[in-house]
Design a protein around this motif. Structure first.
Motif, PDB file in Angstrom:
ATOM      1  N   ARG A  17      63.530 -79.847 -90.027  1.00 57.38           N
ATOM      2  CA  ARG A  17      63.696 -78.463 -90.058  1.00 57.38           C
ATOM      3  C   ARG A  17      65.164 -77.895 -89.365  1.00 57.38           C
ATOM      4  O   ARG A  17      65.129 -77.262 -88.615  1.00 57.38           O
ATOM      5  CB  ARG A  17      62.695 -77.485 -89.504  1.00 57.38           C
ATOM      6  CG  ARG A  17      61.534 -77.173 -90.408  1.00 57.38           C
ATOM      7  CD  ARG A  17      60.558 -76.134 -90.183  1.00 57.38           C
ATOM      8  NE  ARG A  17      61.070 -75.512 -88.647  1.00 57.38           N
ATOM      9  CZ  ARG A  17      60.242 -74.572 -87.762  1.00 57.38           C
ATOM     10  NH1 ARG A  17      59.187 -74.733 -88.140  1.00 57.38           N
ATOM     11  NH2 ARG A  17      60.817 -74.114 -86.729  1.00 57.38           N
ATOM     12  N   GLU A  18      65.969 -78.744 -89.701  1.00 60.33           N
ATOM     13  CA  GLU A  18      67.434 -78.231 -89.038  1.00 60.33           C
ATOM     14  C   GLU A  18      67.805 -76.771 -89.239  1.00 60.33           C
ATOM     15  O   GLU A  18      67.639 -76.727 -90.695  1.00 60.33           O
ATOM     16  CB  GLU A  18      68.395 -79.300 -89.277  1.00 60.33           C
ATOM     17  CG  GLU A  18      68.210 -80.576 -88.547  1.00 60.33           C
ATOM     18  CD  GLU A  18      68.650 -80.528 -87.195  1.00 60.33           C
ATOM     19  OE1 GLU A  18      69.445 -79.672 -86.921  1.00 60.33           O
ATOM     20  OE2 GLU A  18      67.761 -81.187 -86.324  1.00 60.33           O
ATOM     21  N   PRO A  19      68.094 -75.988 -88.587  1.00 59.83           N
ATOM     22  CA  PRO A  19      68.784 -74.601 -89.351  1.00 59.83           C
ATOM     23  C   PRO A  19      69.926 -75.128 -90.069  1.00 59.83           C
ATOM     24  O   PRO A  19      70.835 -75.865 -89.875  1.00 59.83           O
ATOM     25  CB  PRO A  19      69.245 -74.102 -87.743  1.00 59.83           C
ATOM     26  CG  PRO A  19      68.426 -74.770 -86.895  1.00 59.83           C
ATOM     27  CD  PRO A  19      68.471 -76.182 -87.338  1.00 59.83           C
ATOM     28  N   VAL A  20      70.100 -73.924 -90.959  1.00 54.77           N
ATOM     29  CA  VAL A  20      71.101 -74.506 -92.250  1.00 54.77           C
ATOM     30  C   VAL A  20      72.338 -73.576 -91.900  1.00 54.77           C
ATOM     31  O   VAL A  20      73.475 -73.873 -92.255  1.00 54.77           O
ATOM     32  CB  VAL A  20      70.687 -73.966 -93.575  1.00 54.77           C
ATOM     33  CG1 VAL A  20      69.603 -74.956 -94.112  1.00 54.77           C
ATOM     34  CG2 VAL A  20      69.844 -72.526 -93.648  1.00 54.77           C
ATOM     35  N   ASN A  21      72.133 -72.362 -91.168  1.00 59.08           N
ATOM     36  CA  ASN A  21      73.478 -71.953 -90.750  1.00 59.08           C
ATOM     37  C   ASN A  21      73.318 -70.979 -89.463  1.00 59.08           C
ATOM     38  O   ASN A  21      72.297 -71.155 -88.684  1.00 59.08           O
ATOM     39  CB  ASN A  21      73.550 -70.639 -91.754  1.00 59.08           C
ATOM     40  CG  ASN A  21      72.569 -69.633 -92.059  1.00 59.08           C
ATOM     41  OD1 ASN A  21      71.709 -69.555 -91.145  1.00 59.08           O
ATOM     42  ND2 ASN A  21      72.344 -68.916 -93.284  1.00 59.08           N
ATOM     43  N   GLN A  68      72.889 -67.937 -88.487  1.00 58.52           N
ATOM     44  CA  GLN A  68      71.656 -66.924 -88.613  1.00 58.52           C
ATOM     45  C   GLN A  68      70.439 -67.733 -88.073  1.00 58.52           C
ATOM     46  O   GLN A  68      69.751 -67.101 -87.357  1.00 58.52           O
ATOM     47  CB  GLN A  68      71.759 -66.104 -89.846  1.00 58.52           C
ATOM     48  CG  GLN A  68      70.572 -65.060 -89.793  1.00 58.52           C
ATOM     49  CD  GLN A  68      71.116 -64.096 -88.520  1.00 58.52           C
ATOM     50  OE1 GLN A  68      72.171 -63.482 -88.224  1.00 58.52           O
ATOM     51  NE2 GLN A  68      69.892 -63.618 -88.008  1.00 58.52           N
ATOM     52  N   ALA A  69      70.182 -68.801 -88.728  1.00 61.11           N
ATOM     53  CA  ALA A  69      68.898 -69.530 -88.838  1.00 61.11           C
ATOM     54  C   ALA A  69      68.857 -70.025 -87.237  1.00 61.11           C
ATOM     55  O   ALA A  69      67.941 -69.981 -86.539  1.00 61.11           O
ATOM     56  CB  ALA A  69      68.868 -70.647 -89.789  1.00 61.11           C
ATOM     57  N   VAL A  70      70.087 -70.640 -86.627  1.00 62.36           N
ATOM     58  CA  VAL A  70      70.148 -71.071 -85.174  1.00 62.36           C
ATOM     59  C   VAL A  70      69.654 -69.834 -84.427  1.00 62.36           C
ATOM     60  O   VAL A  70      68.944 -70.113 -83.532  1.00 62.36           O
ATOM     61  CB  VAL A  70      71.442 -71.430 -85.058  1.00 62.36           C
ATOM     62  CG1 VAL A  70      71.798 -71.944 -83.633  1.00 62.36           C
ATOM     63  CG2 VAL A  70      71.489 -73.016 -85.704  1.00 62.36           C
ATOM     64  N   ALA A  71      70.196 -68.557 -84.471  1.00 68.38           N
ATOM     65  CA  ALA A  71      70.160 -67.542 -83.888  1.00 68.38           C
ATOM     66  C   ALA A  71      68.756 -67.071 -83.944  1.00 68.38           C
ATOM     67  O   ALA A  71      68.048 -66.766 -83.005  1.00 68.38           O
ATOM     68  CB  ALA A  71      71.218 -66.391 -84.153  1.00 68.38           C
ATOM     69  N   ASN A  72      68.175 -66.942 -84.910  1.00 68.69           N
ATOM     70  CA  ASN A  72      66.673 -66.872 -85.243  1.00 68.69           C
ATOM     71  C   ASN A  72      66.086 -67.728 -84.432  1.00 68.69           C
ATOM     72  O   ASN A  72      64.840 -67.272 -83.699  1.00 68.69           O
ATOM     73  CB  ASN A  72      66.445 -66.837 -86.633  1.00 68.69           C
ATOM     74  CG  ASN A  72      67.018 -65.387 -87.274  1.00 68.69           C
ATOM     75  OD1 ASN A  72      67.445 -64.378 -86.636  1.00 68.69           O
ATOM     76  ND2 ASN A  72      66.915 -65.522 -88.704  1.00 68.69           N
ATOM     77  N   LEU A  73      66.166 -68.836 -84.678  1.00 66.56           N
ATOM     78  CA  LEU A  73      65.187 -70.027 -83.927  1.00 66.56           C
ATOM     79  C   LEU A  73      65.404 -69.836 -82.319  1.00 66.56           C
ATOM     80  O   LEU A  73      64.446 -69.993 -81.719  1.00 66.56           O
ATOM     81  CB  LEU A  73      65.799 -71.474 -84.478  1.00 66.56           C
ATOM     82  CG  LEU A  73      64.832 -72.681 -84.018  1.00 66.56           C
ATOM     83  CD1 LEU A  73      63.291 -72.412 -84.091  1.00 66.56           C
ATOM     84  CD2 LEU A  73      65.412 -73.830 -84.710  1.00 66.56           C
ATOM     85  N   TYR A  74      66.409 -69.770 -81.804  1.00 73.73           N
ATOM     86  CA  TYR A  74      66.928 -69.351 -80.569  1.00 73.73           C
ATOM     87  C   TYR A  74      66.142 -68.144 -79.981  1.00 73.73           C
ATOM     88  O   TYR A  74      65.437 -68.472 -79.105  1.00 73.73           O
ATOM     89  CB  TYR A  74      68.267 -69.206 -80.277  1.00 73.73           C
ATOM     90  CG  TYR A  74      68.503 -69.179 -78.792  1.00 73.73           C
ATOM     91  CD1 TYR A  74      68.672 -70.296 -77.797  1.00 73.73           C
ATOM     92  CD2 TYR A  74      69.269 -68.203 -78.362  1.00 73.73           C
ATOM     93  CE1 TYR A  74      68.898 -69.969 -76.574  1.00 73.73           C
ATOM     94  CE2 TYR A  74      69.605 -67.848 -77.040  1.00 73.73           C
ATOM     95  CZ  TYR A  74      69.280 -69.103 -75.997  1.00 73.73           C
ATOM     96  OH  TYR A  74      69.849 -68.782 -74.941  1.00 73.73           O
ATOM     97  N   ALA A  75      66.365 -67.067 -80.478  1.00 76.80           N
ATOM     98  CA  ALA A  75      65.432 -65.733 -80.339  1.00 76.80           C
ATOM     99  C   ALA A  75      63.828 -66.123 -80.105  1.00 76.80           C
ATOM    100  O   ALA A  75      63.351 -65.565 -79.446  1.00 76.80           O
ATOM    101  CB  ALA A  75      65.853 -64.752 -81.364  1.00 76.80           C
ATOM    102  N   ALA A  76      63.437 -66.834 -81.052  1.00 74.64           N
ATOM    103  CA  ALA A  76      61.971 -67.026 -81.181  1.00 74.64           C
ATOM    104  C   ALA A  76      61.647 -68.074 -79.906  1.00 74.64           C
ATOM    105  O   ALA A  76      60.670 -67.706 -79.326  1.00 74.64           O
ATOM    106  CB  ALA A  76      61.551 -68.026 -82.340  1.00 74.64           C
ATOM    107  N   MET A  77      62.571 -69.045 -79.661  1.00 75.03           N
ATOM    108  CA  MET A  77      62.275 -69.878 -78.589  1.00 75.03           C
ATOM    109  C   MET A  77      62.266 -69.046 -77.167  1.00 75.03           C
ATOM    110  O   MET A  77      61.460 -69.011 -76.331  1.00 75.03           O
ATOM    111  CB  MET A  77      63.398 -70.754 -78.207  1.00 75.03           C
ATOM    112  CG  MET A  77      63.154 -71.928 -79.486  1.00 75.03           C
ATOM    113  SD  MET A  77      64.528 -72.977 -79.370  1.00 75.03           S
ATOM    114  CE  MET A  77      64.197 -74.218 -78.260  1.00 75.03           C
ATOM    115  N   ARG A  78      63.224 -68.064 -76.970  1.00 76.33           N
ATOM    116  CA  ARG A  78      63.464 -67.012 -75.662  1.00 76.33           C
ATOM    117  C   ARG A  78      62.156 -66.474 -75.770  1.00 76.33           C
ATOM    118  O   ARG A  78      61.627 -66.107 -74.560  1.00 76.33           O
ATOM    119  CB  ARG A  78      64.818 -66.369 -75.920  1.00 76.33           C
ATOM    120  CG  ARG A  78      65.960 -67.163 -75.930  1.00 76.33           C
ATOM    121  CD  ARG A  78      66.206 -67.626 -74.634  1.00 76.33           C
ATOM    122  NE  ARG A  78      66.195 -66.522 -73.519  1.00 76.33           N
ATOM    123  CZ  ARG A  78      67.098 -66.833 -72.545  1.00 76.33           C
ATOM    124  NH1 ARG A  78      67.759 -67.844 -72.447  1.00 76.33           N
ATOM    125  NH2 ARG A  78      66.897 -65.646 -71.387  1.00 76.33           N
TER     126      ARG A  78
END
Length: 151
Positions: A12-16, A18-28
């Motif tokens: 499930r590697e982030p594709v862009n 925005q996906a990286v930012a969303n994943l990071y926000a979810a982790m935080r």
């Protein structure tokens, strides 16, 4: 779930960005939730300690009341004290597990930040603002002399 996240993370590697930012926000967000739960449980442990300290010196046959599931139940100190001690120990165990999960999540976030070269600008801005804010926040605090309240 942790096993799936570790093993399935590569699929499930982030594709862009925005996906990286969303994943990071979810982790935080998850990190903050764990921290909030730890704080809540630590407050409960503190309350249990207060109860233990209050009833420990009392006569074991003395009547006391305990709230169980929203119902006030009459018991004796002898019956309630061991239960409160057990509950406190259980809460402390849960807190230690949550602290382990918190540390694991912090490492995961640090690795994620390193992998995607994430830098938080907000933290730098807060550091600069804090020096100016400290003076402003002290204006609302009234401090008298040490012996002023006794007179």
């Amino acid at each position: 779930m942790a096993g799936k996240a570790e093993g399935g993370g590569d699929h499930r590697e982030p594709v862009n960005e925005q996906a990286v930012a969303n994943l990071y926000a979810a982790m935080r967000s998850e990190l903050n939730q764990i921290h909030t739960k730890i704080t809540e449980l630590e407050m409960e442990v503190s309350e249990h300690s207060l109860v233990i300290n209050a009833i420990q010196p009392l006569d074991p046959s003395r009547r006391c009341y305990r709230m169980i599931g929203g119902v006030l139940v009459e018991r004796t100190v002898k019956e309630v004290l061991p239960a409160v001690l057990r509950n406190k120990e259980g809460l402390e165990e849960v807190i230690s597990r949550l602290n382990e999960a918190l540390e694991k999540k912090k490492k995961e976030i640090v690795e994620f930040e390193a992998k995607y070269k994430i830098k938080i600008r907000k933290a730098d801005a807060e550091v600069k603002d804090e020096s100016g804010r400290k003076e402003g926040t002290a204006q609302g605090v009234l401090v008298g002399p040490a012996g002023g309240s006794e007179a």
